[in-house]
Design an enzyme around this catalytic site. Structure first.
Site, short mmCIF file in Angstrom:
data_model
loop_
_atom_site.label_atom_id
_atom_site.label_comp_id
_atom_site.label_asym_id
_atom_site.label_seq_id
_atom_site.Cartn_x
_atom_site.Cartn_y
_atom_site.Cartn_z
CG ASP A 141 -6.02 -17.64 13.49
OD1 ASP A 141 -5.85 -16.83 14.41
OD2 ASP A 141 -5.17 -17.85 12.59
CG HIS A 142 -4.51 -21.22 16.11
ND1 HIS A 142 -4.99 -21.33 14.82
CD2 HIS A 142 -3.16 -21.19 16.00
CE1 HIS A 142 -3.96 -21.38 13.98
NE2 HIS A 142 -2.85 -21.29 14.68
NE ARG A 157 0.81 -16.85 16.87
CZ ARG A 157 0.77 -17.95 16.11
NH1 ARG A 157 1.16 -17.91 14.85
NH2 ARG A 157 0.32 -19.08 16.62
CB CYS A 213 -5.29 -14.29 11.93
SG CYS A 213 -4.62 -13.13 10.72
N GLY A 262 -3.75 -12.55 6.95
CA GLY A 262 -4.53 -13.63 6.34
C GLY A 262 -6.02 -13.34 6.41
NE ARG A 290 -9.60 9.79 -4.34
CZ ARG A 290 -9.04 10.80 -3.71
NH1 ARG A 290 -8.92 10.77 -2.39
NH2 ARG A 290 -8.61 11.84 -4.38
NE ARG A 337 -9.55 13.93 -0.92
CZ ARG A 337 -9.74 14.50 0.28
NH1 ARG A 337 -10.85 15.22 0.51
NH2 ARG A 337 -8.86 14.34 1.25
CG HIS A 338 -12.28 10.00 0.96
ND1 HIS A 338 -10.98 9.71 0.60
CD2 HIS A 338 -12.24 11.16 1.68
CE1 HIS A 338 -10.18 10.64 1.11
NE2 HIS A 338 -10.92 11.53 1.76
CG HIS A 350 -9.41 8.96 3.94
ND1 HIS A 350 -8.11 9.33 3.65
CD2 HIS A 350 -10.00 10.05 4.49
CE1 HIS A 350 -7.93 10.60 4.00
NE2 HIS A 350 -9.06 11.06 4.53
CB THR A 375 0.09 -11.01 10.70
OG1 THR A 375 -0.70 -11.73 9.72
CG2 THR A 375 1.33 -11.82 11.02
N GLY A 376 -3.11 -10.45 11.29
CA GLY A 376 -4.23 -9.71 10.69
C GLY A 376 -4.22 -9.82 9.17
C1 RB5 Z 1 -1.42 -19.03 12.08
O1 RB5 Z 1 -0.24 -19.66 12.46
C2 RB5 Z 1 -1.11 -17.75 11.29
O2 RB5 Z 1 -0.53 -18.07 10.08
C3 RB5 Z 1 -2.38 -16.97 11.10
O3 RB5 Z 1 -2.91 -16.66 12.34
C4 RB5 Z 1 -2.27 -15.61 10.40
O4 RB5 Z 1 -1.29 -14.81 10.98
C5 RB5 Z 1 -2.24 -15.62 8.95
O5 RB5 Z 1 -2.18 -14.57 8.31
#
Ligand code: RB5
Length: 152
Positions: A8-9, A108, A64, A69, A135, A131-132, A97, A66-67
């Site tokens: 995303d942005h 970010r 994104c 979402g 699972r 074993r993996h 695994h 944080t990764g």
């Molecule tokens: C966008 O502002 C932010 O929410 C998205 O990039 C992401 O971090 C969501 O998990």
């Protein structure tokens, strides 16, 4: 190996950093976003997931803010096994695994050069099986029961 990459942005700059630094070494399909204009991450998780499920890509990278979402959205697609990676060890174990076919990164929250290293560790690591397999098989069993399919 073809790798679908999407962001995303908030993940755009890290996606571009990955393409700039690893683009001559690996076969990437850039599925957008193509600028820092605000978009919705589930749309890009979907593009990358569908590329893997229809066979046009073997693996995926999603970025994104944080990764998180991206990871939640991608894992809604049966046959997608997305892992949020945040260290050398998690990059390696996400393959050894978990046999993940997608990694999620935070544009970010993560150091860009560390993220490059995690991408390469992840791309070059294999699944350990044993074993993996049992699972991972149980996750696929849930997919079959609830969604009628699982890809592997
Ligand atoms: C966008 O502002 C932010 O929410 C998205 O990039 C992401 O971090 C969501 O998990």
């Amino acid at each position: 190996m073809r790798i679908a990459i999407g962001s995303d942005h908030a993940g755009y700059r890290l996606k571009q950093h990955i393409l700039r630094n690893l683009g001559s070494k690996y076969d990437f399909i850039d599925m957008g976003a193509y600028s820092e204009e605000s978009v919705d991450y589930p749309d890009y998780a979907r593009k990358v997931a569908e590329a893997i499920l229809d066979g046009s890509a073997d693996r995926g990278i999603l970025v994104c803010g944080t990764g998180i979402g991206m990871c939640i959205a991608a894992n809604k697609f049966p046959g997608i096994y997305a892992a949020l990676v945040y260290s050398d060890e998690t990059a390696i174990l996400a393959r050894r695994h978990n046999n993940s076919n997608v990694i999620c990164l935070g544009g970010r929250t993560m150091d860009y050069d560390a993220a490059l290293r995690w991408v390469e560790l992840w791309l070059n690591e294999g699944f350990e099986g044993g074993r993996h397999s049992r699972r991972v098989g149980k996750i696929m069993e849930v997919e079959r029961e609830l969604c009628g399919r699982g890809s592997r």
